[in-house]
Scaffold this motif. Structure first.
Motif, short mmCIF file in Angstrom:
data_model
loop_
_atom_site.label_atom_id
_atom_site.label_comp_id
_atom_site.label_asym_id
_atom_site.label_seq_id
_atom_site.Cartn_x
_atom_site.Cartn_y
_atom_site.Cartn_z
N HIS A 187 -12.89 -13.88 0.63
CA HIS A 187 -12.36 -12.70 1.61
C HIS A 187 -10.79 -12.27 1.37
N GLU A 189 -7.48 -10.84 1.98
CA GLU A 189 -7.02 -8.62 2.10
C GLU A 189 -6.44 -9.22 2.98
N TYR A 190 -5.54 -7.84 2.40
CA TYR A 190 -3.55 -7.75 3.25
C TYR A 190 -4.55 -6.66 4.19
N GLU A 191 -4.14 -7.49 5.51
CA GLU A 191 -4.15 -6.08 6.67
C GLU A 191 -2.76 -5.87 6.46
#
Ligand code: ATP
Ligand code: ZN
Ligand code: MG
Length: 395
Positions: A187, A189-191
């Motif tokens: 999961h 992920e760079y937000e």
């Protein structure tokens, strides 16, 4: 259009503290983008990332008032001692070098406060390194190599968490747990605000990214008698200081490089060598043609420690800064410092001298990116316009 909030501080912020209070206001609330104190010290203008609800505004205001109160209450203006003033040297550039550095691709921003440097900056820094290694040679300072990570346990022993909590950078890793690691791999992920990983996936903190170089030497010498009763050492290393909204251009980086010459021994040994280093650098910087002054200063302590510690440093002349002129903003920037810690590290880390007393320590520290930046701000990017000494060393 940025939201603004005007605050009338309960205490006037005296001129000598305005810069330091402004810098601390960056850490007051995540919604603060910038803070400006009016010259009279009776008004603070805060720029916000987003509009706040009235209740959040009140909380923010209370925190701003607390910073002002803690830093300015009973503050006595320290007498700034100027040891050298060479601000009037002839210079050949007056623009902000950042524009040319970025447009030529010489400097690239990887992330806020994280920059990569091309051949011009790299070679220029090597030239300055040459001068610093000559300085180290004068004391027969022995070379050391230190890690980028630093022990949380050891930093705790020298009260770093009380002195500079706001600028710490922590190192962590995923917990040794198959589910946690697999979940992360699936999961991660760079937000916009950063990695989307839940904080309980990370281990407890054992190490941090090093905020300075000389601490490693003191840690290595801890809990024993100092071999030879005195020691001069030199090392260069990556340093990390989270400077929040103050991370701008090359003046203030999250990740920077420091060259230090470090002295451990008696008070006289440390103080004499610190002074010898200043005299040596005075000649080197004259050769380079840098416009600067050397003046007494204090470390950027956290608000809670600020008044006591900063006043102490000023009163006992524990820190002098080499402040280089930045012509484009008619301001100065610290490119190096001469520091004396008395027996603070010796006492807290139990480093002893032959007579049983605690060792004294001091260091001369240069910010490599900053000295290159200040030099380029004074002389520009074209080596043709540089002072001869640097031009020749640069080749
Ligand atoms: P400042 O007063 O500018 O915050 P400082 O007093 O905290 O700096 P020192 O602890 O004396 O700095 O560190 C030695 C040198 O390291 C400084 O003179 C400067 O050249 C460099 N330095 C410190 N912080 C940074 C930073 N965030 N980015 C780049 N260089 C830095
Ligand atoms: Zn140091
Ligand atoms: Mg400083």
């Amino acid at each position: 259009m940025a939201e603004k909030l005007g605050i009338t501080p309960a205490l006037i912020v005296p001129p000598h503290l305005q810069g330091q209070v402004e810098a601390k206001l960056a850490y007051v609330d995540e919604s603060i983008a910038a803070a400006n104190i009016a010259p009279d010290g009776d008004r603070i203008e805060v720029s916000l990332h987003k509009k706040l609800a009235k209740s959040d505004q009140l909380i923010l205001e209370e925190k701003v008032q607390r910073v002002v109160q803690e830093m300015a209450k009973g503050a006595i203006q320290p007498k700034v001692e100027i040891l050298e003033d060479h601000m009037d040297r002839p210079l050949s550039y007056s623009a902000d070098p950042m524009d040319e550095l970025l447009s030529s691709g010489e400097v690239r921003e990887e992330h806020t406060g994280i920059f990569t440097f091309g051949p011009l900056m790299s070679r220029l820094i090597e030239v300055f390194e040459g001068y610093f290694l000559e300085l180290a040679d004068e004391f027969n300072a022995q070379p050391y190599r230190f890690p980028t990570l630093i022990s949380a346990e050891k930093l705790g022993r020298v009260q770093y968490f009380q002195s500079f909590p706001h600028s710490l950078t922590f190192a962590t890793h995923l917990r040794e747990d198959l589910d946690v690691i697999a979940d992360f791999a699936d999961h991660a992920e760079y937000e916009e605000a950063g990695l989307n990983t839940a904080s309980d996936s990370f281990s407890r903190i054992q190490a941090l990214l090093s905020p300075a170089v000389c601490y490693h030497l003191y840690f290595a010498l801890a809990d024993k008698a100092l071999p030879g009763n005195q020691l001069a050492a030199t090392a260069v290393g990556n340093c990390f200081r989270y400077e929040s909204n103050n991370l701008t251009t090359l003046e203030r980086l999250w990740n920077f490089t420091m060259r230090e010459v470090i002295f451990v021994g008696s008070a006289d040994y440390v103080l004499e060598n610190r002074e010898k280093a200043r005299v040596h650098m005075n000649e080197v910087l004259a050769d380079i043609g840098l416009a600067y002054r050397v003046e007494s200063a204090n470390d950027p302590f956290f608000v809670g420690e600020f008044r006591r510690q900063a006043a102490f440093q000023n009163a006992f002349q524990l820190k002098y800064e080499i402040r280089a002129l930045l012509p484009f903003k008619e301001d100065t920037l610290a490119v190096g410092s001469y520091n004396y810690h008395q027996d603070f590290f010796g006492r807290n880390l139990d480093i002893t001298l032959e007579d049983g007393s605690a060792a004294h320590t001091g260091c001369v520290a240069f910010g490599l990116e900053r000295i290159a930046f200040a030099f380029l701000a004074q002389f520009g990017l074209d080596p043709k316009n540089w002072p001869q000494a640097i031009r020749e060393a640069y080749g």
